[in-house]
Each structure stands twice: as structure tokens, then as C-alpha cells.
Design an enzyme around this catalytic site. Structure first.
Site, PDB file in Angstrom:
ATOM      1  N   ASP A   1      -7.549  14.180  -9.036  1.00 49.15           N
ATOM      2  CA  ASP A   1      -8.908  13.629  -9.020  1.00 49.15           C
ATOM      3  C   ASP A   1      -9.571  13.885 -10.381  1.00 49.15           C
ATOM      4  O   ASP A   1      -9.739  15.046 -10.766  1.00 49.15           O
ATOM      5  CB  ASP A   1      -9.678  14.338  -7.895  1.00 49.15           C
TER       6      ASP A   1
ATOM      7  N   CYS B   1     -12.572   5.814  -8.772  1.00 52.51           N
ATOM      8  CA  CYS B   1     -11.730   6.224  -9.909  1.00 52.51           C
ATOM      9  C   CYS B   1     -10.270   5.831  -9.698  1.00 52.51           C
ATOM     10  O   CYS B   1      -9.774   4.866 -10.294  1.00 52.51           O
ATOM     11  CB  CYS B   1     -11.830   7.731 -10.152  1.00 52.51           C
ATOM     12  N   ARG B   2      -9.575   6.570  -8.856  1.00 53.43           N
ATOM     13  CA  ARG B   2      -8.118   6.396  -8.785  1.00 53.43           C
ATOM     14  C   ARG B   2      -7.669   5.126  -8.090  1.00 53.43           C
ATOM     15  O   ARG B   2      -6.823   4.383  -8.621  1.00 53.43           O
ATOM     16  CB  ARG B   2      -7.487   7.622  -8.088  1.00 53.43           C
ATOM     17  N   SER B   3      -8.190   4.845  -6.886  1.00 53.33           N
ATOM     18  CA  SER B   3      -7.652   3.663  -6.179  1.00 53.33           C
ATOM     19  C   SER B   3      -8.072   2.333  -6.809  1.00 53.33           C
ATOM     20  O   SER B   3      -7.249   1.404  -6.835  1.00 53.33           O
ATOM     21  CB  SER B   3      -7.954   3.716  -4.678  1.00 53.33           C
TER      22      SER B   3
ATOM     23  N   ASN C   1     -13.096   5.833  -3.934  1.00 53.05           N
ATOM     24  CA  ASN C   1     -12.820   4.421  -4.308  1.00 53.05           C
ATOM     25  C   ASN C   1     -13.633   4.000  -5.543  1.00 53.05           C
ATOM     26  O   ASN C   1     -14.084   2.861  -5.644  1.00 53.05           O
ATOM     27  CB  ASN C   1     -13.074   3.470  -3.124  1.00 53.05           C
TER      28      ASN C   1
ATOM     29  N   CYS D   1      -8.118   6.285  -2.186  1.00 55.47           N
ATOM     30  CA  CYS D   1      -8.432   7.630  -2.686  1.00 55.47           C
ATOM     31  C   CYS D   1      -9.653   8.142  -1.923  1.00 55.47           C
ATOM     32  O   CYS D   1      -9.930   7.660  -0.816  1.00 55.47           O
ATOM     33  CB  CYS D   1      -8.647   7.624  -4.208  1.00 55.47           C
TER      34      CYS D   1
END
Ligand code: 4NP
Length: 162
Positions: free
Chosen positions: A128, A15-17, A13, A10
Site C-alpha cells: 500500500d 492507488c493500486r487497483s 480503489n 484493493c
């Protein structure tokens, strides 16, 4: 046995990934297949390098029995394209950045968009959550749990087709 090596990417690195990493690690561990996979995550930017995952993301993840243990790092084109079999972006900006990092056609062939593996949801990116509220973090986890199952099915189909 050669492991399937997957890198989730993401922007920051945090939150999402890292969540995608934790979701997919749990998914394969629950199937007793964790020894067949190498799973990691990275960011297209190094703003948060060296930091733990975002505290809000961690809190929402823990409620689903997911522990975000990874430390943020930047994607490294010189090593990550060689190390991983699949490099999976969380949104189209991340994918575009990864395309720009690619050194050749083989690198480009390793790039995917996470929502291409979605089954129940009809999103074309993992939104995001950084500047939003709780609902955004829950949505990230809902989308990742769904797309994680889809990714696993995709890999299983590939293995059965061989
Ligand atoms: P991520 O979220 O890409 O899912 O880790 C973000 C983290 C940090 C920032 C933006 C998005 N930031 O602007 O610092």
C-alpha cells in the site's frame, strides 16, 4: 465472442487497483486485444467512493503513459461475483475481505492474489503506497507491470490448454 472479465481490488480503489486496471488495459490494447476484455477495479472499502485516483498515483502513472481514469467504487458482492471471471486482490487483507464477501464456492474460485502472477519480482503482495513517498508509487507500478504480463501469460496458457 465472450469477453474475459477481470476486476482488480484493493482497499480504497484510488492507488493500486486503478493502476492495475490501467496497466492491464494498456497491455491488452498494445496487443490489439482490448475488445476481448472487460476490465474494472473496486475497493473493499468505500472511503473514497466517487473520487478520482490519488493525484500522486496518477502523476507516477502518467510518466509511464498510463492514464488512471477510473472513479473509486466499493466492491459489490451481489453483482461483482456474478459479473467477473477473475477478481484479483492486491494484498492478503483485501483477499481475506473478498473471501468473507463470497456467497458460495463458485465465488471463492474467482479470487486471486495479484502477486501470484509475478514473474521478475518476489513480493507476496502489492504494498500500500498511501502513507509513503514516491518510491512506493514507483514500486506499485513496477510490480503491476510485471504481474500484468504474468496474468496475460496465465490467460494465454489457459486458452491454449482448452
Ligand atoms: P489503495 O490505497 O488501497 O491502493 O487505493 C489506499 C487508499 C486509501 C487509504 C488506504 C490505502 N486510506 O486509508 O484512505
Amino acid at each position: 465472442m465472450t469477453k474475459t472479465k477481470i476486476l482488480f481490488v484493493c482497499l480504497g480503489n484510488i492507488c493500486r487497483s486503478p493502476s492495475a486496471e490501467a496497466v492491464f488495459k494498456k497491455l491488452v490494447k498494445d496487443k490489439d486485444l482490448d475488445n476481448q476484455f472487460q476490465i474494472d477495479s473496486a475497493g473493499t472499502h468505500a472511503y473514497h467512493a466517487g473520487e478520482q485516483a490519488d493525484a500522486r498515483m496518477m502523476k507516477h502513472a502518467v510518466n509511464r503513459n498510463l492514464r488512471l481514469t477510473s472513479i473509486s467504487r466499493a466492491f459489490n458482492p451481489q453483482t461483482d461475483f456474478d459479473e467477473f471471471d477473475m477478481i484479483i486482490a492486491m494484498d492478503k487483507d483485501n483477499l481475506l475481505n473478498l473471501r468473507q464477501f463470497a456467497r458460495n464456492g463458485d465465488d471463492l474460485k474467482k479470487l486471486y492474489l495479484m502477486t501470484d502472477f509475478s514473474e521478475a519480482f518476489d513480493y507476496d503482495h502489492i504494498p500500500d503506497p498511501y502513507y509513503g513517498g514516491s518510491a512506493g508509487f514507483e514500486l506499485v507500478l513496477d510490480l503491476l507491470e510485471d504481474a500484468g504480463e504474468g496474468l496475460y501469460s496465465y490467460l494465454l496458457k489457459g486458452a491454449n490448454d482448452e
